[in-house]
Design a protein around this motif. Structure first.
Motif, PDB file in Angstrom:
ATOM      1  N   GLN A  63       0.816  -1.220   0.000  1.00 43.69           N
ATOM      2  CA  GLN A  63       0.000   0.000   0.000  1.00 43.69           C
ATOM      3  C   GLN A  63       0.847   1.266   0.000  1.00 43.69           C
ATOM      4  OE1 GLN A  63      -3.744  -0.097  -0.006  1.00 43.69           O
ATOM      5  NE2 GLN A  63      -2.869  -1.936  -0.918  1.00 43.69           N
ATOM      6  N   GLU A  64       1.825   1.307  -0.901  1.00 39.84           N
ATOM      7  CA  GLU A  64       2.703   2.463  -1.040  1.00 39.84           C
ATOM      8  C   GLU A  64       2.370   3.206  -2.328  1.00 39.84           C
ATOM      9  OE1 GLU A  64       4.728   3.636   1.050  1.00 39.84           O
ATOM     10  OE2 GLU A  64       5.557   2.054   2.318  1.00 39.84           O
ATOM     11  N   PRO A  65       2.683   4.505  -2.406  1.00 39.66           N
ATOM     12  CA  PRO A  65       2.430   5.263  -3.639  1.00 39.66           C
ATOM     13  C   PRO A  65       3.477   4.955  -4.705  1.00 39.66           C
ATOM     14  CG  PRO A  65       3.502   6.660  -2.026  1.00 39.66           C
ATOM     15  CD  PRO A  65       3.221   5.356  -1.319  1.00 39.66           C
ATOM     16  N   ALA A  66       3.091   5.044  -5.963  1.00 37.50           N
ATOM     17  CA  ALA A  66       4.017   4.745  -7.062  1.00 37.50           C
ATOM     18  C   ALA A  66       5.056   5.843  -7.242  1.00 37.50           C
ATOM     19  CB  ALA A  66       3.233   4.541  -8.361  1.00 37.50           C
ATOM     20  N   THR A  67       4.665   7.093  -7.053  1.00 37.43           N
ATOM     21  CA  THR A  67       5.561   8.225  -7.286  1.00 37.43           C
ATOM     22  C   THR A  67       5.594   9.137  -6.055  1.00 37.43           C
ATOM     23  OG1 THR A  67       3.847   9.630  -8.253  1.00 37.43           O
ATOM     24  CG2 THR A  67       5.023   8.148  -9.746  1.00 37.43           C
ATOM     25  N   LYS A  68       6.424  10.141  -6.128  1.00 33.24           N
ATOM     26  CA  LYS A  68       6.696  10.975  -4.967  1.00 33.24           C
ATOM     27  C   LYS A  68       5.510  11.815  -4.520  1.00 33.24           C
ATOM     28  CE  LYS A  68      11.700  11.481  -5.788  1.00 33.24           C
ATOM     29  NZ  LYS A  68      12.125  10.783  -4.553  1.00 33.24           N
ATOM     30  N   GLN A  69       4.733  12.376  -5.462  1.00 36.63           N
ATOM     31  CA  GLN A  69       3.753  13.375  -5.090  1.00 36.63           C
ATOM     32  C   GLN A  69       2.329  12.985  -5.508  1.00 36.63           C
ATOM     33  OE1 GLN A  69       5.252  17.668  -5.353  1.00 36.63           O
ATOM     34  NE2 GLN A  69       6.311  16.676  -7.053  1.00 36.63           N
ATOM     35  N   GLY A  70       1.392  13.260  -4.611  1.00 34.18           N
ATOM     36  CA  GLY A  70      -0.004  13.005  -4.904  1.00 34.18           C
ATOM     37  C   GLY A  70      -0.885  14.015  -4.198  1.00 34.18           C
ATOM     38  N   ALA A  71      -2.147  14.059  -4.595  1.00 31.83           N
ATOM     39  CA  ALA A  71      -3.115  14.970  -3.975  1.00 31.83           C
ATOM     40  C   ALA A  71      -4.448  14.250  -3.843  1.00 31.83           C
ATOM     41  CB  ALA A  71      -3.273  16.241  -4.791  1.00 31.83           C
ATOM     42  N   LEU A  72      -5.203  14.657  -2.840  1.00 33.63           N
ATOM     43  CA  LEU A  72      -6.497  14.053  -2.565  1.00 33.63           C
ATOM     44  C   LEU A  72      -7.519  15.148  -2.287  1.00 33.63           C
ATOM     45  CD1 LEU A  72      -8.405  11.648  -1.670  1.00 33.63           C
ATOM     46  CD2 LEU A  72      -7.503  12.027   0.634  1.00 33.63           C
ATOM     47  N   LEU A  73      -8.682  15.028  -2.915  1.00 35.39           N
ATOM     48  CA  LEU A  73      -9.828  15.878  -2.613  1.00 35.39           C
ATOM     49  C   LEU A  73     -10.990  14.956  -2.258  1.00 35.39           C
ATOM     50  CD1 LEU A  73      -9.648  18.466  -5.552  1.00 35.39           C
ATOM     51  CD2 LEU A  73      -8.864  18.797  -3.192  1.00 35.39           C
ATOM     52  N   TYR A  74     -11.643  15.249  -1.145  1.00 42.58           N
ATOM     53  CA  TYR A  74     -12.741  14.398  -0.703  1.00 42.58           C
ATOM     54  C   TYR A  74     -13.882  15.284  -0.193  1.00 42.58           C
ATOM     55  CZ  TYR A  74     -15.371  10.852   1.871  1.00 42.58           C
ATOM     56  OH  TYR A  74     -16.358  10.026   2.324  1.00 42.58           O
ATOM     57  N   ALA A  75     -15.102  14.905  -0.512  1.00 40.65           N
ATOM     58  CA  ALA A  75     -16.271  15.661  -0.068  1.00 40.65           C
ATOM     59  C   ALA A  75     -17.356  14.693   0.370  1.00 40.65           C
ATOM     60  CB  ALA A  75     -16.795  16.556  -1.181  1.00 40.65           C
ATOM     61  N   THR A  76     -18.015  15.013   1.465  1.00 40.26           N
ATOM     62  CA  THR A  76     -19.162  14.229   1.919  1.00 40.26           C
ATOM     63  C   THR A  76     -20.252  15.187   2.387  1.00 40.26           C
ATOM     64  OG1 THR A  76     -19.908  12.502   3.451  1.00 40.26           O
ATOM     65  CG2 THR A  76     -18.179  13.988   4.246  1.00 40.26           C
ATOM     66  N   TRP A  77     -21.481  14.894   2.000  1.00 39.31           N
ATOM     67  CA  TRP A  77     -22.606  15.767   2.310  1.00 39.31           C
ATOM     68  C   TRP A  77     -23.717  14.905   2.891  1.00 39.31           C
ATOM     69  CZ3 TRP A  77     -25.663  19.143  -1.760  1.00 39.31           C
ATOM     70  CH2 TRP A  77     -26.508  20.020  -1.064  1.00 39.31           C
TER      71      TRP A  77
END
Length: 223
Positions: A139-153
């Motif tokens: 469960q490791e990332p493939a590359t150095k940088q990532g971003a996450l956006l999450y929304a719940t309503w």
């Protein structure tokens, strides 16, 4: 074996963890951690959350220590070690109408950079496949940088209807995964409809997922 619980997958090494927390102010309570396991150098960690205002929480999680790169571990070449940082930081914003938004930046400098990731798939497909298999296991990332956006309503438009969505972006190859869910709560059951889309070329991080898009209709019964 089919019915083998495989206890050795998580319990085959000795590990220890020390944690220390200190309340600095009413809004800031950092935690320092020290972690060690057999065959690995000690890793230091820091967790900090801060209440920016009544609606916004800031968070930062960092860990660092000597370790091989992820590719070296995947290819079982752990003789070369360096100091590597892992970082995730972002914020959570909540509105009065039960809408919660999360934005997060992620860094792991033990993973491949943009050029290394591009060249791996072009130069050696066996090494690329082995790396991806190892990433999935740990469960490791493939590359150095990532971003996450999450929304719940919660209670969106009508009572008992929840809307959830997530966008994950690999900032090194620009591939992304978009997921959205509509979930309705009954007295003893949930009904949910999910849609997921993975975009980019077949050798990218999310583009390599076997399907481009999928729909799921689910019923969860509570007894």
């Amino acid at each position: 074996e089919t019915f083998n619980p495989d206890f050795g997958a998580t319990n085959s090494k000795n590990r220890w963890l020390m944690a220390y927390s200190q309340k600095l102010t009413d809004n800031i309570n950092p935690q320092v951690l020290l972690y060690k396991q057999d065959g690995q150098a000690a890793q230091v960690g820091l967790n900090v959350t801060a209440l920016a205002n009544n609606a916004t929480v800031l968070h930062l999680e960092w860990a660092g220590g000597l370790s091989p790169t992820l590719l070296a571990q995947a290819l079982q070449n752990s003789s070369s070690r360096g100091f590597h940082n892992r970082l995730s930081t972002g914020l959570t914003y909540a509105t009065e109408n039960k809408l919660t938004l999360v934005a997060e930046y992620q860094l792991n400098d033990a993973a491949l950079d943009k050029n290394e990731w591009h060249n791996l798939g072009q130069v050696s497909l066996p090494a690329y496949a082995r790396y991806r298999s190892w990433l999935q296991t740990y469960q490791e990332p493939a590359t150095k940088q990532g971003a996450l956006l999450y929304a719940t309503w919660q209670d969106a438009f009508i009572p008992h209807l929840d809307l959830n969505s997530m966008l994950r972006v690999n900032l090194d190859d620009q591939s992304n995964l978009f997921w959205v869910e509509s979930r309705y709560h009954l007295d003893h059951a949930d009904i949910a409809l999910q849609w997921q889309v993975n975009r980019d070329n077949p050798l990218s991080d999310y583009g390599a997922i076997p399907f481009r898009q999928s729909f799921k209709l689910m019923l969860r019964q509570y007894f």
